[in-house]
Design a protein around this motif. Structure first.
Motif, mmCIF file in Angstrom:
data_model
loop_
_atom_site.group_PDB
_atom_site.id
_atom_site.type_symbol
_atom_site.label_atom_id
_atom_site.label_comp_id
_atom_site.label_asym_id
_atom_site.label_seq_id
_atom_site.Cartn_x
_atom_site.Cartn_y
_atom_site.Cartn_z
ATOM 1 N N SER A 133 0.829 -1.199 0.000
ATOM 2 C CA SER A 133 0.000 0.000 0.000
ATOM 3 C C SER A 133 0.866 1.253 0.000
ATOM 4 O O SER A 133 2.032 1.226 0.392
ATOM 5 N N GLY A 134 0.248 2.363 -0.413
ATOM 6 C CA GLY A 134 0.928 3.635 -0.435
ATOM 7 C C GLY A 134 0.271 4.611 0.502
ATOM 8 O O GLY A 134 0.270 4.446 1.727
ATOM 9 N N ILE A 135 -0.336 5.656 -0.054
ATOM 10 C CA ILE A 135 -0.928 6.713 0.762
ATOM 11 C C ILE A 135 -2.100 6.186 1.589
ATOM 12 O O ILE A 135 -2.300 6.589 2.732
ATOM 13 N N ILE A 136 -2.881 5.268 1.033
ATOM 14 C CA ILE A 136 -4.048 4.727 1.737
ATOM 15 C C ILE A 136 -3.667 3.383 2.358
ATOM 16 O O ILE A 136 -3.443 2.404 1.637
ATOM 17 N N PRO A 137 -3.571 3.289 3.676
ATOM 18 C CA PRO A 137 -3.194 2.022 4.304
ATOM 19 C C PRO A 137 -4.152 0.893 3.928
ATOM 20 O O PRO A 137 -5.367 1.057 3.974
ATOM 21 N N GLY A 138 -3.585 -0.250 3.535
ATOM 22 C CA GLY A 138 -4.403 -1.416 3.215
ATOM 23 C C GLY A 138 -5.007 -1.405 1.838
ATOM 24 O O GLY A 138 -5.736 -2.335 1.481
#
Length: 366
Positions: A133-138
């Motif tokens: 994941s990047g900016i949005i966890p999960g």
């Protein structure tokens, strides 16, 4: 006695969760990172078992570094010391919340090495949505971030992930193994956001290569028992629901998991006796439904936290638990596979045997 947990300070993941994409991009684009001492295996990889009867520890969604993970790890360690264990399987979400920022990120120590100290066997690992994941966890929207976990295979004696998909046959080197384990990366096929890297589109190069590899590997296997393991389940009575309708969504190429469903039903069903998955934070031993031609689903994702049951579950089950931490132990030999489910008390870190299921029927040889 429960293993002592030292205070490692505030994790970088806590600080950077909201800007995970930026932080990871800096690591990916930077120079070489010095390898810390904790990441270097002192004596190389732990050997794969060379025996015709084996015991396999099954855990999933473990990598929080929190009290729940330590409770399950302490319980599993105590049981493995008593019963013995030859392999362990980690069913994804190994490093919450976003995955590691490099192959030497101290999250590997905090969320894998330290909790599992003493369970000194090869850990067959697969990627989960929180690992990529990047900016949005999960979100699972940055699949290439999983390359850090593949690279960590070189640094750890326990951690076994030589590629995003791979096979392990036991006994090692046998022409007729008692078991073969097929690791699959389902995260690009069921992200919570659209994939932006063409390599990891649901119908992109990675998905096509993996499918072809899985078809060929299952067809070529001479193992008595075949286990396909991945993060996302095909059938699931928990809140994430079945593939093809994950989160109650049945449209779109990603969130619904419809392409996970296609991969399993077109390639795995009727060819492997077991499909092992996490994702849902529960424990489920589902039946060998005729519609799935003898492929039995196990969900084991309660190694750090729990989640509830779907409002209208659609799958028959031998046994289920939704509000308790726990893990499973598989005992595999030429005659049978024994599945023992254990629940864990989060306060005392004690395990309790909850259920046993024995399977003797294997699938017909192809």
């Amino acid at each position: 006695m429960a293993a002592q947990r030292s205070c490692d300070g505030v994790s970088r993941r806590t600080v950077l969760a909201g800007a995970g994409g930026v932080g990871a991009a800096a690591v990916l684009g930077g120079g070489a990172v010095a390898q810390p001492a904790w990441a270097a295996p002192a004596a190389g990889k732990l050997p794969l078992p060379d025996k015709a009867e084996l015991t396999v520890l099954l855990t999933g969604d473990a990598g929080t570094g929190g009290d729940g993970q330590w409770a399950v790890a302490d319980a599993a360690r105590a049981l493995c010391e008593r019963r013995g264990v030859d392999l362990a399987i980690g069913l994804g979400d190994n490093i919450y919340e976003n995955g590691p920022e490099s192959d030497t990120d101290d999250e590997f120590r905090i969320k894998f090495e330290r909790p599992n100290t003493g369970i000194d066997v090869p850990w067959l690992m697969v990627l989960g949505n929180h690992d990529t994941s990047g900016i949005i966890p999960g979100s699972g929207g940055w699949p290439s971030r999983g390359d850090h976990e593949v690279a960590y295979h070189r640094h750890s004696a326990r951690w076994y992930m030589p590629d995003r998909h791979y096979t392990v046959a036991v006994p090692a080197g046998s022409g007729d193994p008692v078991a073969e384990f097929f690791a699959v990366d389902t995260t690009p096929l069921s992200s919570y956001v659209l994939q932006t890297d063409p390599e990891y589109y649901w119908d992109g190069p990675f998905a096509r290569r993996q499918r072809a590899w899985l078809e060929e590997s299952l067809a070529a296997s001479r193992a008595r028992w075949k286990f396909v393991f991945a993060h996302h389940p095909l059938r699931n009575n928990g809140t994430h629901r079945n593939a093809g309708e994950y989160e109650g969504i049945s449209c779109g190429d990603y969130l619904s998991g419809k392409h996970v469903k296609e991969l399993y039903e077109e390639v795995v069903v009727g060819r492997a006796e077991f499909l092992l998955a996490g994702h849902d934070h529960s424990l489920q031993i589902l039946d060998t439904a005729a519609a799935y031609r003898g492929t039995q689903q196990l969900v084991c994702g309660a190694a750090a936290k729990t989640s509830g049951r779907a409002d209208e579950p659609s799958n028959k089950a031998f046994w289920e638990a939704y509000e308790t931490l726990g893990f499973m132990l598989l005992t595999v030999n030429a005659r049978q596979v024994v599945i023992d489910a254990y629940t864990v008390d989060p306060g005392t870190h004690a395990y309790s045997h909850a259920y046993q299921h024995i399977r003797t029927e294997r699938l017909p040889a192809a």
